[in-house]
Design a protein around this motif. Structure first.
Motif, mmCIF file in Angstrom:
data_model
loop_
_atom_site.group_PDB
_atom_site.id
_atom_site.type_symbol
_atom_site.label_atom_id
_atom_site.label_comp_id
_atom_site.label_asym_id
_atom_site.label_seq_id
_atom_site.Cartn_x
_atom_site.Cartn_y
_atom_site.Cartn_z
ATOM 1 N N ARG A 1 45.007 24.399 61.091
ATOM 2 C CA ARG A 1 45.102 23.142 60.345
ATOM 3 C C ARG A 1 43.994 22.189 60.764
ATOM 4 N N ALA A 2 43.877 21.994 62.059
ATOM 5 C CA ALA A 2 42.887 21.051 62.572
ATOM 6 C C ALA A 2 41.477 21.509 62.244
ATOM 7 N N ALA A 3 41.235 22.829 62.360
ATOM 8 C CA ALA A 3 39.906 23.352 62.074
ATOM 9 C C ALA A 3 39.556 23.169 60.601
ATOM 10 N N ALA A 4 40.511 23.454 59.707
ATOM 11 C CA ALA A 4 40.257 23.282 58.277
ATOM 12 C C ALA A 4 40.003 21.820 57.944
ATOM 13 N N ARG A 5 40.758 20.941 58.563
ATOM 14 C CA ARG A 5 40.555 19.513 58.314
ATOM 15 C C ARG A 5 39.168 19.075 58.780
ATOM 16 N N ALA A 6 38.732 19.585 59.919
ATOM 17 C CA ALA A 6 37.400 19.242 60.419
ATOM 18 C C ALA A 6 36.310 19.747 59.477
ATOM 19 N N VAL A 7 36.493 20.955 58.926
ATOM 20 C CA VAL A 7 35.533 21.488 57.960
ATOM 21 C C VAL A 7 35.417 20.565 56.755
ATOM 22 N N GLY B 1 50.710 25.987 56.340
ATOM 23 C CA GLY B 1 51.779 26.945 56.559
ATOM 24 C C GLY B 1 51.583 28.208 55.759
ATOM 25 N N GLU B 2 52.534 29.106 55.932
ATOM 26 C CA GLU B 2 52.530 30.373 55.211
ATOM 27 C C GLU B 2 53.087 30.143 53.808
ATOM 28 N N ASN B 3 52.367 30.631 52.811
ATOM 29 C CA ASN B 3 52.762 30.466 51.425
ATOM 30 C C ASN B 3 54.019 31.281 51.127
ATOM 31 N N ARG B 4 55.048 30.619 50.642
ATOM 32 C CA ARG B 4 56.306 31.280 50.323
ATOM 33 C C ARG B 4 56.243 32.036 48.998
ATOM 34 N N ARG B 5 55.280 31.745 48.156
ATOM 35 C CA ARG B 5 55.188 32.419 46.869
ATOM 36 C C ARG B 5 54.547 33.795 47.021
ATOM 37 N N ALA B 6 54.627 34.598 45.959
ATOM 38 C CA ALA B 6 54.190 35.993 46.027
ATOM 39 C C ALA B 6 52.708 36.125 46.358
ATOM 40 N N GLU B 7 51.919 35.136 45.977
ATOM 41 C CA GLU B 7 50.482 35.195 46.254
ATOM 42 C C GLU B 7 50.195 35.239 47.750
ATOM 43 N N GLY B 8 51.083 34.640 48.544
ATOM 44 C CA GLY B 8 50.970 34.701 49.995
ATOM 45 C C GLY B 8 49.767 33.962 50.543
ATOM 46 N N GLY B 9 49.463 34.252 51.813
ATOM 47 C CA GLY B 9 48.326 33.636 52.480
ATOM 48 C C GLY B 9 48.712 32.412 53.274
ATOM 49 N N ARG B 10 47.806 31.978 54.124
ATOM 50 C CA ARG B 10 47.976 30.756 54.908
ATOM 51 C C ARG B 10 47.160 29.652 54.250
ATOM 52 N N TRP B 11 47.847 28.564 53.957
ATOM 53 C CA TRP B 11 47.254 27.482 53.171
ATOM 54 C C TRP B 11 47.377 26.161 53.914
ATOM 55 N N THR B 12 46.495 25.251 53.588
ATOM 56 C CA THR B 12 46.684 23.842 53.928
ATOM 57 C C THR B 12 46.859 23.076 52.620
ATOM 58 N N ALA B 13 47.533 21.936 52.704
ATOM 59 C CA ALA B 13 47.713 21.058 51.550
ATOM 60 C C ALA B 13 47.511 19.628 52.015
ATOM 61 N N TRP C 1 38.197 4.155 46.075
ATOM 62 C CA TRP C 1 39.024 5.162 46.734
ATOM 63 C C TRP C 1 39.374 6.224 45.701
ATOM 64 N N LEU C 2 38.700 7.350 45.744
ATOM 65 C CA LEU C 2 38.979 8.441 44.817
ATOM 66 C C LEU C 2 40.041 9.340 45.432
ATOM 67 N N ARG C 3 41.254 9.298 44.886
ATOM 68 C CA ARG C 3 42.333 10.109 45.440
ATOM 69 C C ARG C 3 42.205 11.556 44.997
ATOM 70 N N SER C 4 42.668 12.439 45.868
ATOM 71 C CA SER C 4 42.568 13.862 45.592
ATOM 72 C C SER C 4 43.750 14.594 46.207
ATOM 73 N N GLY C 5 44.320 15.537 45.460
ATOM 74 C CA GLY C 5 45.294 16.477 45.992
ATOM 75 C C GLY C 5 44.603 17.817 46.168
ATOM 76 N N GLU C 6 44.834 18.494 47.306
ATOM 77 C CA GLU C 6 44.052 19.683 47.613
ATOM 78 C C GLU C 6 44.902 20.762 48.278
ATOM 79 N N PHE C 7 44.682 21.997 47.852
ATOM 80 C CA PHE C 7 45.263 23.177 48.485
ATOM 81 C C PHE C 7 44.113 24.111 48.852
ATOM 82 N N HIS C 8 44.097 24.568 50.102
ATOM 83 C CA HIS C 8 43.038 25.457 50.572
ATOM 84 C C HIS C 8 43.649 26.679 51.251
ATOM 85 N N ARG C 9 43.197 27.859 50.859
ATOM 86 C CA ARG C 9 43.638 29.104 51.509
ATOM 87 C C ARG C 9 42.607 29.511 52.556
ATOM 88 N N LEU C 10 43.120 29.896 53.733
ATOM 89 C CA LEU C 10 42.262 30.169 54.874
ATOM 90 C C LEU C 10 42.170 31.665 55.146
#
Length: 336
Positions: free
Chosen positions: A5-11, A77-89, A113-122
């Protein structure tokens, strides 16, 4: 997962805040070469690292030079949906003085202030896939160019969670229970009285929402307080316009601590059967991209941050919101 999580946020922060000479290196180190990023209209799909840099990052950096990324919520966290993977939101804002054109809109020359919602798979410590909704409608509003006749709720900056622990939250073991609560709420969304729009499974002693719930909506809708405000300032108009709406088609659902996030691309299908935000019914079949972020406490949902791709939705109704905003003369300042 804490380190991921911390590493993805830093990126993500580095991609916006690093000096120009370091941008290419930051992208090579933080993004996979062949990653695919789906971004809300008008940006679209960006395939490969270079496309992400040229199609999203450089335009953002040029529009908000010396800009910053400010996260209000960042979970993983770990994606509960069938696509799976570890994601950040995350719910974030890109902030700076808006001096360059962005998404077809002329700049305001003011702090934005440009607001954004984001999902990233790691994958292996890098971002391999992403989906983002940038709130272009609210961006236009801040420049006095709101392309819709009115907002239903309150215009406001998306706040951090009331408990101020939404960035890399603690108590990660509670994430499954938070997501369970959200999924119970989602499962009951379609159970409502079509006459009164009341939903017993949503509120009251057996409901999932706290009495003092806060619902933070995107540009075009605005924010509201308590269930009554949510109905008056969003749900009533939405269900009247799209009475057959069906949702929950999510590619990702994650829980982390007292927070959870879900997203569908698209999530909803519906028919435009009634007037909505000044647009008469078209009878068209529509889809809607959705991102929801939740704060849970005491067995209830207390806060909900919502990002919707309304530029894409209104395009399906035959309305170009960006053209409307770009052609409008700058009106009175709107508070952020």
């Amino acid at each position: 997962m804490d380190d991921e999580r911390a590493a993805a946020r830093a990126v993500l922060r580095r991609l916006i805040e690093a000096p120009e000479a370091e941008l290419s290196a930051a992208a090579r180190e933080g993004l996979t070469r062949d990653g695919v990023w789906d971004v809300s209209a008008p940006f679209g799909r960006l395939e490969g690292r270079e496309a992400v840099v040229e199609g999203l990052l450089r335009p953002l950096r040029a529009a908000l030079p010396q800009g910053r990324r400010r996260d209000e919520l960042f979970i993983g966290g770990e994606n509960r949906r069938a696509e799976g993977g570890r994601w950040t939101a995350s719910v974030t804002h890109y902030l700076g003085t808006w001096t360059g054109a962005l998404a077809g809109l002329p700049p305001s020359g003011r702090l934005t202030w440009l607001r954004s919602g984001e999902f990233h798979r790691l994958e292996g410590g890098r971002i391999a896939q992403a989906r983002l909704i940038l709130d272009v409608v609210d961006l236009a509003r801040q420049a006095g160019r709101l392309p819709l006749p009115r907002l239903l709720g309150a215009e406001m900056l998306f706040p951090a969670p009331e408990r101020m622990d939404g960035v890399l939250p603690p108590h990660r073991e509670r994430g499954a229970a938070s997501l369970d609560l959200v999924e119970r709420m989602l499962g009951a969304l379609h159970a409502y009285d079509p006459q009164t729009l009341s939903s017993p499974e949503q509120t009251g002693p057996e409901g999932t929402w706290a009495d003092e719930m806060l619902w933070f909506g995107p540009g075009g809708i605005g924010s509201s307080y308590r269930w009554e405000g949510f109905v008056d300032h969003h749900r009533d108009a939405f269900l009247t316009a799209f009475p057959d709406r069906a949702g929950g088609n999510h590619y990702c659902r994650i829980g982390d601590g007292d927070y959870a996030a879900v997203s569908g691309w698209p999530s909803m299908t519906m028919t435009h059967a009634g007037a909505y935000l000044g647009v008469p019914a078209t009878g068209r079949a529509l889809t809607l991209r959705v991102m929801d972020f939740y704060s849970c406490h005491g067995g209830r949902i207390r806060e909900n941050w919502v990002l919707l791709d309304y530029v894409d939705l209104f395009a399906q109704m035959g309305v170009d919101l960006i053209a409307r905003a770009a052609e409008a003369g700058e009106g009175p300042r709107s508070p952020v």
